[in-house]
Design a protein around this motif. Structure first.
Motif, PDB file in Angstrom:
ATOM      1  N   ILE A  84      57.448 -42.727  47.565  1.00  0.00           N
ATOM      2  CA  ILE A  84      58.127 -41.992  48.877  1.00  0.00           C
ATOM      3  C   ILE A  84      58.427 -42.229  49.384  1.00  0.00           C
ATOM      4  CG2 ILE A  84      56.451 -42.127  50.854  1.00  0.00           C
ATOM      5  CD1 ILE A  84      54.090 -42.853  47.920  1.00  0.00           C
ATOM      6  N   ASP A  85      59.161 -42.730  49.204  1.00  0.00           N
ATOM      7  CA  ASP A  85      60.580 -42.877  50.519  1.00  0.00           C
ATOM      8  C   ASP A  85      61.600 -41.843  49.928  1.00  0.00           C
ATOM      9  OD1 ASP A  85      59.901 -44.548  51.692  1.00  0.00           O
ATOM     10  OD2 ASP A  85      60.448 -46.504  50.348  1.00  0.00           O
ATOM     11  N   ALA A  86      61.350 -42.380  48.069  1.00  0.00           N
ATOM     12  CA  ALA A  86      62.772 -41.105  47.433  1.00  0.00           C
ATOM     13  C   ALA A  86      61.786 -39.622  48.168  1.00  0.00           C
ATOM     14  CB  ALA A  86      63.123 -41.869  46.165  1.00  0.00           C
ATOM     15  N   LEU A  87      60.901 -39.486  48.169  1.00  0.00           N
ATOM     16  CA  LEU A  87      60.286 -38.209  48.611  1.00  0.00           C
ATOM     17  C   LEU A  87      60.170 -37.238  49.604  1.00  0.00           C
ATOM     18  CD1 LEU A  87      56.899 -37.660  46.100  1.00  0.00           C
ATOM     19  CD2 LEU A  87      59.407 -36.737  45.594  1.00  0.00           C
ATOM     20  N   LYS A  88      60.525 -38.469  50.179  1.00  0.00           N
ATOM     21  CA  LYS A  88      60.493 -38.323  51.635  1.00  0.00           C
ATOM     22  C   LYS A  88      61.473 -37.015  52.370  1.00  0.00           C
ATOM     23  CE  LYS A  88      57.776 -40.962  53.988  1.00  0.00           C
ATOM     24  NZ  LYS A  88      57.304 -40.983  55.902  1.00  0.00           N
ATOM     25  N   LYS A  89      62.730 -36.916  51.655  1.00  0.00           N
ATOM     26  CA  LYS A  89      63.810 -36.363  51.038  1.00  0.00           C
ATOM     27  C   LYS A  89      63.217 -34.480  51.774  1.00  0.00           C
ATOM     28  CE  LYS A  89      65.720 -35.723  47.037  1.00  0.00           C
ATOM     29  NZ  LYS A  89      67.044 -36.418  46.026  1.00  0.00           N
ATOM     30  N   TYR A  90      62.296 -34.705  51.294  1.00  0.00           N
ATOM     31  CA  TYR A  90      61.589 -33.513  50.682  1.00  0.00           C
ATOM     32  C   TYR A  90      59.750 -33.211  51.940  1.00  0.00           C
ATOM     33  CZ  TYR A  90      63.228 -32.915  45.787  1.00  0.00           C
ATOM     34  OH  TYR A  90      64.283 -33.613  45.181  1.00  0.00           O
ATOM     35  N   GLU A  91      60.443 -34.377  52.670  1.00  0.00           N
ATOM     36  CA  GLU A  91      58.396 -34.299  53.929  1.00  0.00           C
ATOM     37  C   GLU A  91      58.753 -32.677  54.866  1.00  0.00           C
ATOM     38  OE1 GLU A  91      56.306 -37.708  56.410  1.00  0.00           O
ATOM     39  OE2 GLU A  91      58.734 -37.662  56.648  1.00  0.00           O
ATOM     40  N   THR A  92      60.562 -32.567  55.127  1.00  0.00           N
ATOM     41  CA  THR A  92      60.511 -31.171  55.986  1.00  0.00           C
ATOM     42  C   THR A  92      61.265 -29.679  55.370  1.00  0.00           C
ATOM     43  OG1 THR A  92      62.648 -32.023  56.744  1.00  0.00           O
ATOM     44  CG2 THR A  92      60.626 -32.491  58.364  1.00  0.00           C
ATOM     45  N   ASN A  93      61.188 -29.655  54.485  1.00  0.00           N
ATOM     46  CA  ASN A  93      61.441 -28.930  53.192  1.00  0.00           C
ATOM     47  C   ASN A  93      60.345 -27.877  52.607  1.00  0.00           C
ATOM     48  OD1 ASN A  93      64.030 -29.346  54.191  1.00  0.00           O
ATOM     49  ND2 ASN A  93      64.105 -30.183  51.831  1.00  0.00           N
ATOM     50  N   ILE A  94      58.965 -28.879  52.881  1.00  0.00           N
ATOM     51  CA  ILE A  94      58.044 -27.766  52.310  1.00  0.00           C
ATOM     52  C   ILE A  94      57.546 -26.226  52.823  1.00  0.00           C
ATOM     53  CG2 ILE A  94      55.422 -27.751  51.620  1.00  0.00           C
ATOM     54  CD1 ILE A  94      55.503 -30.524  50.974  1.00  0.00           C
ATOM     55  N   ASP A  95      58.086 -26.633  54.538  1.00  0.00           N
ATOM     56  CA  ASP A  95      57.422 -25.410  54.829  1.00  0.00           C
ATOM     57  C   ASP A  95      58.533 -24.602  54.369  1.00  0.00           C
ATOM     58  OD1 ASP A  95      59.447 -26.493  56.038  1.00  0.00           O
ATOM     59  OD2 ASP A  95      59.115 -26.200  57.835  1.00  0.00           O
ATOM     60  N   ASP A  96      60.164 -24.556  54.456  1.00  0.00           N
ATOM     61  CA  ASP A  96      61.270 -23.213  53.662  1.00  0.00           C
ATOM     62  C   ASP A  96      60.560 -23.222  51.962  1.00  0.00           C
ATOM     63  OD1 ASP A  96      61.973 -23.736  56.046  1.00  0.00           O
ATOM     64  OD2 ASP A  96      62.825 -25.696  55.614  1.00  0.00           O
ATOM     65  N   GLU A  97      59.415 -24.219  51.920  1.00  0.00           N
ATOM     66  CA  GLU A  97      59.847 -23.542  50.274  1.00  0.00           C
ATOM     67  C   GLU A  97      58.760 -22.830  50.445  1.00  0.00           C
ATOM     68  OE1 GLU A  97      58.542 -27.074  47.387  1.00  0.00           O
ATOM     69  OE2 GLU A  97      60.485 -27.658  48.018  1.00  0.00           O
ATOM     70  N   ILE A  98      57.570 -22.283  51.014  1.00  0.00           N
ATOM     71  CA  ILE A  98      56.233 -21.843  51.273  1.00  0.00           C
ATOM     72  C   ILE A  98      56.891 -20.320  51.573  1.00  0.00           C
ATOM     73  CG2 ILE A  98      54.321 -21.061  52.524  1.00  0.00           C
ATOM     74  CD1 ILE A  98      53.552 -24.615  53.000  1.00  0.00           C
ATOM     75  N   LYS A  99      58.199 -20.567  52.372  1.00  0.00           N
ATOM     76  CA  LYS A  99      58.236 -19.750  52.919  1.00  0.00           C
ATOM     77  C   LYS A  99      59.826 -18.474  52.018  1.00  0.00           C
ATOM     78  CE  LYS A  99      57.629 -20.668  57.981  1.00  0.00           C
ATOM     79  NZ  LYS A  99      58.856 -21.403  59.083  1.00  0.00           N
ATOM     80  N   ALA A 100      59.748 -18.911  50.797  1.00  0.00           N
ATOM     81  CA  ALA A 100      60.778 -18.663  50.079  1.00  0.00           C
ATOM     82  C   ALA A 100      62.341 -18.500  50.738  1.00  0.00           C
ATOM     83  CB  ALA A 100      60.347 -17.366  49.681  1.00  0.00           C
ATOM     84  N   ALA A 101      62.280 -18.880  51.379  1.00  0.00           N
ATOM     85  CA  ALA A 101      64.125 -19.019  52.827  1.00  0.00           C
ATOM     86  C   ALA A 101      64.376 -20.902  50.853  1.00  0.00           C
ATOM     87  CB  ALA A 101      63.022 -19.584  53.838  1.00  0.00           C
ATOM     88  N   SER A 102      63.155 -21.249  50.824  1.00  0.00           N
ATOM     89  CA  SER A 102      64.390 -22.073  49.697  1.00  0.00           C
ATOM     90  C   SER A 102      63.940 -22.535  48.100  1.00  0.00           C
ATOM     91  CB  SER A 102      64.287 -24.248  50.369  1.00  0.00           C
ATOM     92  OG  SER A 102      64.820 -25.055  50.226  1.00  0.00           O
ATOM     93  N   GLU A 103      64.501 -23.147  47.491  1.00  0.00           N
ATOM     94  CA  GLU A 103      63.773 -23.202  45.763  1.00  0.00           C
ATOM     95  C   GLU A 103      62.964 -24.166  45.748  1.00  0.00           C
ATOM     96  OE1 GLU A 103      66.411 -24.581  41.972  1.00  0.00           O
ATOM     97  OE2 GLU A 103      67.487 -24.269  43.039  1.00  0.00           O
ATOM     98  N   LEU A 104      62.034 -24.268  44.777  1.00  0.00           N
ATOM     99  CA  LEU A 104      61.211 -25.271  44.828  1.00  0.00           C
ATOM    100  C   LEU A 104      61.586 -26.142  44.463  1.00  0.00           C
ATOM    101  CD1 LEU A 104      58.207 -25.167  45.225  1.00  0.00           C
ATOM    102  CD2 LEU A 104      57.579 -24.622  42.827  1.00  0.00           C
TER     103      LEU A 104
END
Length: 709
Positions: A84-104
């Motif tokens: 969970i700690d390792a995945l935390k770095k994506y915790e605030t990036n999912i919105d960018d992925e939804i908006k196609a502003a960031s790679e999945l």
């Protein structure tokens, strides 16, 4: 559900919207896989058309992160805290992925850890189950995940699994002990505790092997992606869902009460195989002459495709989704016959009508009164077929048949009815009122509209009671609320209904697959786009419909209602719609409330349910004697409740003449069994009995008013 008036226009608009959604995405700057396009299209759809969209920002991203992890590992026995700690770095990036502003990146990272940990868990449970458990050790298992943290070490996770497996083995071990004590067969009665413990562990091992084989076969990366999208749509509200194409078809089948398949009843066996248990006379499988009862389905293929899907480890519901399809299309089944030989059979799908799920009725005799009882499992509607089933039409037919029987009153049972078509519920309310507003709806722009019954004809104007419970939702709540607001009848049941006051429509995504339905290559989103309100102005959202007469039931303290979901939309109210209420049954309601305060049976049900709720929240003791004592107490309480809700003297119920053959001379044996089982259950239903008595009191009160006039 959307109204079907103007349905063709809606389909055109919906497809145009989906087309735009795929092509109106910001083309910057990341490479776009098909999954990214679908994710971005759904994100855009939610923002532009959802009734009350949350901002897709870092806060939303954190919410999706948490819920998706919970979806994959709800009991915190798979992932470690370090994961969970390792995945935390994506915790605030999912919105960018939804908006196609960031790679999945989030989902691939989760997939890698999930596959690794799943393989480890298989090794863990196999190792633990290879050795006997010591049931003398006094220890407890906490089952509430909210009271648990993710394990910090492999050893902690393994110990958590050890306790879970010990509980599963303990359950089976104590059952085997009971069987041994009752048995008169030496080969069973002479078994030692050590032998029974080994049998119990073997049973748990087989069950877990089936479960994890199913996960490996079915819960693929694509399935996890679909789950991820559903977490995103559910984060907006609990009823906005994503349906992959095969899931969309299953949803349509449930709504319409019909599907295209082979006409066979399937059952999963203990070894995980799927066997044909019965054939529908006249159905495609029956007509083929090549498919027999007890054949095991090994693989399923689609016409025109050489590759067939091995369904080992599939649940029946998943296998059924592969077997069903569009009318006239080909499905291929690889079968293992009873003699051990294998055979592949090709069949053309045809319509199979699920009329067991349609409205049905009987007459209940209560003293000198005849009460009509109608059960409606869903507010179903098949608008794709002009001759398709519609619940308002079917209920009207049942009412007509009951009137032919000269019933004195009617009960409509909406318990466990999760809703369905908004159009149909308006038509159904119209059967019982002269005319007027039935429900109000409001869109995301705040525009409200009153939806009326405009037919002045009343099919039935006599005493009416509506049965509800915690699982009566959506359209069921609209019906109950309208009957209550008009004072047209009495609502009987749990303290309140489910509390779903939102309206959804299906928005297809991608290219159309056929011209017979609105199914498309990327499925659809069932989107919340309106809220509905009672004619008194109050929403049913969260609060549901409060019963006029409350009958304590076994689910009252279970956390199943809408209000338990943190993503649920809030309650609010709008202006009232003017109506002309009926005289109502205030005196009957008040008298029944007073009587129930001193009703021994219902008070005992309430007390026992409260005791069960407390027991369910407590940790489970894994020491044999303490476990047995706790289970004995739970069984005693459950048995007491079951005895209380089951009448000792059966109700006097008769099947209507037009339905006699359906119940007693049905050419489809499996359907007749369903009807017979239903009759058996309702004859001893305490709640039906109490509601019938209430209707009898309503009749007496109505007659008294007529005499005094």
């Amino acid at each position: 559900m959307i109204q079907k008036k103007g349905w063709v226009l809606f389909i055109v608009l919906a497809f145009a919207g989906a087309f735009f959604a795929f092509r109106g995405i910001n083309p910057n700057p990341v490479p776009t896989t098909q999954k990214q396009k679908l994710l971005a299209a759904i994100g855009q759809l939610l923002q532009e058309q959802h009734y009350s969209p949350k901002p897709i920002n870092d806060a939303f991203s954190k919410e999706v992160f948490k819920k998706f992890i919970e979806e994959l590992d709800g009991d915190k026995s798979l992932f470690l805290k370090s994961d969970i700690d390792a995945l935390k770095k994506y915790e605030t990036n999912i919105d960018d992925e939804i908006k196609a502003a960031s790679e999945l990146k989030f989902l691939p990272a989760v997939d890698a850890i999930y596959d690794k940990r799943t393989a480890e868990v298989v090794a863990i449970y196999k190792n633990i189950l290879s050795k006997p458990f010591d049931f003398k050790v006094d220890e407890t298992l906490v089952t509430d995940p909210e009271k648990l943290a993710y394990p910090t070490t492999d050893a902690e996770r393994k110990d958590r699994w050890r306790k879970r497996l010990k509980l599963l083995t303990l359950e089976r071990f104590t059952n085997l002990q009971e069987d041994r004590n009752k048995s008169k067969v030496d080969s069973i009665s002479n078994k030692t505790d050590a032998q029974l413990e080994a049998e119990a562990r073997t049973s748990v091992l087989r069950a877990l092997d089936r479960t994890y084989n199913r996960i490996k076969v079915k819960f693929t990366e694509d399935e996890r992606f679909n789950t991820f999208i559903n977490v995103i749509t559910n984060a907006m509200d609990p009823h906005s869902d994503y349906f992959a194409p095969v899931e969309k078809r299953a949803f349509d089948e449930q709504m319409s009460g019909r599907f295209y398949g082979i006409g066979a009843q399937l059952q999963e066996q203990q070894d995980g195989s799927i066997k044909i248990m019965s054939l529908v006379p006249g159905g495609p499988a029956f007509k083929s002459g090549e498919i027999m009862v007890n054949d095991v389905i090994v693989k399923v293929g689609q016409g025109g495709k050489d590759e067939m899907v091995d369904i080992s480890g599939y649940e029946v519901t998943d296998a059924v989704k592969l077997i069903r399809g569009n009318k006239g299309t080909e499905v291929k089944l690889a079968l293992k016959k009873a003699d051990g030989t294998f055979k592949t059979v090709s069949i053309l799908r045809d319509e199979i009508v699920q009329d067991e799920g349609f409205a049905r009725s009987v007459v209940v005799k209560n003293g000198d009164k005849k009460i009509g009882y109608i059960v409606l499992p869903d507010f179903y509607a098949n608008f794709e077929d002009p001759k398709g089933a519609r619940c308002s039409v079917d209920v009207a037919k049942e009412v007509e048949k009951l009137k032919e029987e000269k019933v004195d009153g009617i009960v409509i049972d909406l318990r466990n009815n999760g809703g369905g078509s908004l159009y149909e519920v308006i038509q159904m309310v119209g059967l019982f009122i002269k005319e007027g507003p039935v429900v109000q709806v409001r869109d995301r722009d705040g525009k409200s509209m009153v939806m009326d019954d405009r037919d002045q004809n009343v099919l039935y104007d006599g005493p009416l009671a509506v049965m509800v419970n915690e699982f009566s939702a959506s359209a069921s709540e609209i019906f109950a609320a309208a009957i209550q607001d008009y004072k047209r009848g009495v609502i009987v049941g749990s303290t309140s209904t489910y509390g779903k006051g939102t309206v959804q429509r299906s928005v297809p995504l991608g290219k159309r697959l056929d011209y017979f339905s609105d199914r498309t290559e990327f499925g659809s989103v069932k989107l919340t786009f309106q809220k509905f309100y009672r004619v008194n102005g109050g929403s049913t959202q969260l609060k549901g419909v409060e019963s006029d007469i409350v009958l304590p039931d076994i689910y009252e303290l279970s956390k199943y209602r809408e209000k338990e979901n943190k993503s649920a939309l809030p309650w609010d109210e709008i202006n009232k719609a003017p109506i002309q209420p009926y005289a109502g049954y205030a005196s009957v309601i008040e008298a029944e409330k007073q009587k129930l305060q001193f009703d021994t049976t219902f008070n005992l049900i309430k007390t026992n349910v409260e005791q069960l709720a407390k027991s369910n929240d407590a940790p489970i003791n894994l020491q044999l004697d303490k476990y047995k004592a706790a289970q004995a107490q739970l069984r005693a309480t459950s048995t007491h409740i079951n005895n209380l809700i089951k009448l000792k003297d059966s109700l006097d119920i008769s099947v209507l003449k037009p339905d006699y053959d359906k119940f007693y001379n049905n050419p489809y044996k499996t359907k007749q069994d369903v009807y017979q089982d239903w009759l058996k259950r309702i004859k001893t239903d305490l709640y039906i009995n109490e509601t019938v008595k209430i209707v009898s009191n309503m009749i007496a009160a109505q007659n008294q008013v007529a005499i005094t006039k």
